[in-house]
Design a protein around this motif. Structure first.
Motif, PDB file in Angstrom:
ATOM      1  N   ARG A  85       9.295  33.354 162.850  1.00 20.01           N
ATOM      2  CA  ARG A  85       7.965  32.686 162.979  1.00 20.01           C
ATOM      3  C   ARG A  85       6.771  33.737 163.297  1.00 20.01           C
ATOM      4  O   ARG A  85       7.052  34.863 164.008  1.00 20.01           O
ATOM      5  N   GLN A 134       4.448  39.609 169.232  1.00 21.35           N
ATOM      6  CA  GLN A 134       5.523  40.484 168.732  1.00 21.35           C
ATOM      7  C   GLN A 134       5.227  41.415 167.695  1.00 21.35           C
ATOM      8  O   GLN A 134       5.648  42.643 167.394  1.00 21.35           O
ATOM      9  N   GLY A 183      14.192  34.910 175.503  1.00 22.46           N
ATOM     10  CA  GLY A 183      13.909  34.598 174.085  1.00 22.46           C
ATOM     11  C   GLY A 183      12.745  34.479 173.605  1.00 22.46           C
ATOM     12  O   GLY A 183      12.209  34.228 172.666  1.00 22.46           O
ATOM     13  N   ASP A 194      22.809  35.302 165.990  1.00 21.43           N
ATOM     14  CA  ASP A 194      22.475  35.589 164.737  1.00 21.43           C
ATOM     15  C   ASP A 194      23.645  36.304 163.959  1.00 21.43           C
ATOM     16  O   ASP A 194      23.508  37.355 163.208  1.00 21.43           O
ATOM     17  N   LYS A 237      12.758  40.102 172.489  1.00 18.95           N
ATOM     18  CA  LYS A 237      12.638  41.630 173.016  1.00 18.95           C
ATOM     19  C   LYS A 237      14.041  42.217 172.460  1.00 18.95           C
ATOM     20  O   LYS A 237      13.775  43.325 171.848  1.00 18.95           O
ATOM     21  N   SER A 238      15.280  41.545 172.556  1.00 19.13           N
ATOM     22  CA  SER A 238      16.442  42.357 171.912  1.00 19.13           C
ATOM     23  C   SER A 238      16.344  42.543 170.605  1.00 19.13           C
ATOM     24  O   SER A 238      16.629  43.586 169.788  1.00 19.13           O
ATOM     25  N   MET A 239      15.779  41.245 169.979  1.00 16.19           N
ATOM     26  CA  MET A 239      15.632  41.405 168.248  1.00 16.19           C
ATOM     27  C   MET A 239      14.802  42.616 168.012  1.00 16.19           C
ATOM     28  O   MET A 239      15.075  43.365 167.117  1.00 16.19           O
TER      29      MET A 239
HETATM   30  N1  LIG Z   1       9.492  35.090 165.904  1.00 17.36           N
HETATM   31  C1  LIG Z   1      10.548  34.604 165.823  1.00 17.36           C
HETATM   32  N2  LIG Z   1      10.996  33.304 164.995  1.00 17.36           N
HETATM   33  C2  LIG Z   1      12.077  32.749 165.105  1.00 17.36           C
HETATM   34  N3  LIG Z   1      13.318  33.273 165.834  1.00 17.36           N
HETATM   35  C3  LIG Z   1      12.963  34.113 166.678  1.00 17.36           C
HETATM   36  C4  LIG Z   1      11.708  35.188 166.763  1.00 17.36           C
HETATM   37  N4  LIG Z   1      11.896  36.066 167.699  1.00 17.36           N
HETATM   38  C5  LIG Z   1      12.992  35.939 167.992  1.00 17.36           C
HETATM   39  N5  LIG Z   1      13.721  34.943 167.421  1.00 17.36           N
HETATM   40  C6  LIG Z   1      15.233  34.480 167.773  1.00 17.36           C
HETATM   41  O1  LIG Z   1      15.229  34.143 168.993  1.00 17.36           O
HETATM   42  C7  LIG Z   1      16.479  34.447 169.791  1.00 17.36           C
HETATM   43  C8  LIG Z   1      16.005  35.141 171.054  1.00 17.36           C
HETATM   44  O2  LIG Z   1      15.581  36.353 170.871  1.00 17.36           O
HETATM   45  P1  LIG Z   1      15.909  37.709 171.535  1.00 17.36           P
HETATM   46  O3  LIG Z   1      15.488  38.917 171.052  1.00 17.36           O
HETATM   47  O4  LIG Z   1      17.383  37.704 172.088  1.00 17.36           O
HETATM   48  O5  LIG Z   1      15.305  37.436 172.873  1.00 17.36           O
HETATM   49  P2  LIG Z   1      15.127  37.888 174.325  1.00 17.36           P
HETATM   50  O6  LIG Z   1      15.845  39.254 174.097  1.00 17.36           O
HETATM   51  O7  LIG Z   1      13.520  38.350 174.568  1.00 17.36           O
HETATM   52  O8  LIG Z   1      15.672  37.010 175.421  1.00 17.36           O
HETATM   53  C9  LIG Z   1      17.256  35.327 168.669  1.00 17.36           C
HETATM   54  O9  LIG Z   1      18.238  34.636 168.135  1.00 17.36           O
HETATM   55  C10 LIG Z   1      16.092  35.882 167.767  1.00 17.36           C
HETATM   56  O10 LIG Z   1      16.638  36.135 166.549  1.00 17.36           O
END
Ligand SMILES: Nc1ncnc2c1ncn2[C@@H]1O[C@H](COP(=O)(O)OP(=O)(O)O)[C@@H](O)[C@H]1O
Ligand SMILES: [Mg+2]
Length: 387
Positions: free
Chosen positions: A32, A37, A86, A252, A89-91
């Motif tokens: 989204r 981001q 969530g 994922d 960050k990791s993504m």
């Molecule tokens: N913009 C977005 N739209 C939809 N899903 C997202 C988005 N950004 C992240 N996600 C999903 O949300 C989940 C959490 O993201 P992640 O990178 O693990 O978060 P963090 O590391 O910040 O805790 C993952 O499954 C990721 O793919």
């Protein structure tokens, strides 16, 4: 032969596809739109481009004077991404890491990296009397020009004591550091023992990395979890399918690769380990029989709670009076998960209130029932993992 016909668009720069990839995932509705981001992706895109440039030391002057000066080219400035759980960050870091055209590169969970550093320091101490940090940093720098750390956090004084010197040395040797964290640099190791010795590390992060917040309103992981009830009754193929779908959504991971989800041996301290049969991106899957049916205790459960933001527990049976040990371990497990705000997805033969109807410790079990109910609530699920 000309490989690049003049009529085509100029070839894209190497290593410069972070933002384009991010935007294409948004355009394809896999992600989204999120302005924070996009800003972070823009910064990481610039970093990937910079890393792909030839290094100045490779030139004649660098070759001549680099060794004389005893150092390599100025390191490329890294990025510290921080924000609530969530947020992506990791993504984003994974997307960047995949695009980063630099070798050798290494992505590692920060807690695992620190265990490795302590082991290397101990080995160095056995070998030689001098300061062990310099040779350890040199070895790490030889193995990675780009070090990407997921979930940087500092929870113990041995780590806090060495981080400033270790990272000063790594950055001095030309290593570029990228990190994700739930906390801003100045919030790391808050109230920690001897924090004054840790403060130079905070200053180092602030000076040598770009600190980029990623703290938008949406916890995307929570969104993905939102579609499952977290306590499923009974143990059945249908509920197993629901949980495995949740696992794949949370990580994922392509379901067709389900057989290949890695197992890890989790270090639980005291030289002991715990086998985690499925471990991916902060999500662990356990069978009740293994986790609560064997001689395990609070230390094991705390290690799990610190390491994983989500635990999937399958095969929870009705607890009979002869299972008082299992019941006591389950109490200890739920306490650890609750304290650390870990999300629990379970498949059981009964609802929490009916799980342990009579037996030793039934009275104390009431607290566990209440915690389990709270852990199913929207409010609990919205909380971040706390380590
Ligand atoms: N913009 C977005 N739209 C939809 N899903 C997202 C988005 N950004 C992240 N996600 C999903 O949300 C989940 C959490 O993201 P992640 O990178 O693990 O978060 P963090 O590391 O910040 O805790 C993952 O499954 C990721 O793919
Ligand atoms: Mg993460």
């Amino acid at each position: 032969m000309n490989d690049h016909p003049a009529s085509s668009a100029p070839p894209s720069e190497p290593g410069g596809e972070v933002l384009a990839t991010y935007l294409s995932l948004v355009a394809g509705r896999e992600l989204r739109p999120d302005s924070e981001q996009a800003a972070a992706a823009t910064r990481l895109d610039a970093l990937a481009r910079e890393l792909a440039l030839p290094r100045p030391t490779a030139g004649l002057l660098g070759r001549l004077f680099g060794p004389v000066l005893g150092r390599r080219a100025a390191p490329v400035r890294g990025v510290y991404l921080w924000g609530g759980v969530g947020r992506g960050k990791s993504m984003l870091m994974d997307l960047f890491f995949a695009q980063a055209d630099v070798a050798p590169k290494r992505r590692v969970h920060f807690a695992e990296f620190m265990l490795e550093v302590h082991a290397r320091i101990a080995a160095e101490r056995r070998r030689e009397a001098g300061d062990p940090i310099a040779p350890v940093a040199a070895a790490l720098a030889a193995e990675a020009r780009l070090l990407a750390f997921d979930e940087m956090m500092v929870t113990n004084s041995p780590d806090a004591m060495i981080l400033s010197r270790l990272f000063t040395a790594l950055i001095g040797l030309g290593v570029t550091v990228v990190a994700t964290s739930n906390r801003a640099p100045d919030q790391l190791y808050l109230n920690g023992l001897n924090r004054e010795h840790f403060l130079p590390f905070v200053a180092l992060l602030q000076e040598r990395l770009d600190v980029v917040p990623l703290n938008g309103p949406t916890d995307y992981r929570r969104d993905r979890l939102g579609r499952v009830d977290t306590w499923l009754v009974p143990n059945s193929p249908a509920n197993t399918a629901t949980l495995s779908a949740a696992f794949f959504r949370l990580t994922d991971y392509p379901p067709e690769d389900g057989e290949h989800v890695p197992a890890v041996e989790l270090d639980v301290g005291g030289g002991r380990t715990l086998r985690v049969p499925k471990s991916l991106k902060g999500v662990a899957v356990f069978a009740f029989k293994r986790l609560c049916g064997e001689a395990r205790g609070a230390a094991d459960y705390l290690a799990v709670a610190r390491r994983y933001h989500t635990v999937i527990l399958v095969g929870v049976p009705r607890l009979t009076p002869d299972m008082r040990n299992e019941a006591a371990r389950f109490v200890s497990l739920v306490d650890a998960l609750y304290e650390h705000r870990v999300k629990l997805l379970a498949m059981a033969d009964a609802q929490p209130a009916d799980l342990y109807e009579k037996g030793e410790g039934r009275f104390e079990f009431e607290r566990t029932v209440s915690r389990l109910e709270e852990m199913r609530s929207e409010a609990y699920l919205a909380l971040g993992h706390c380590v």
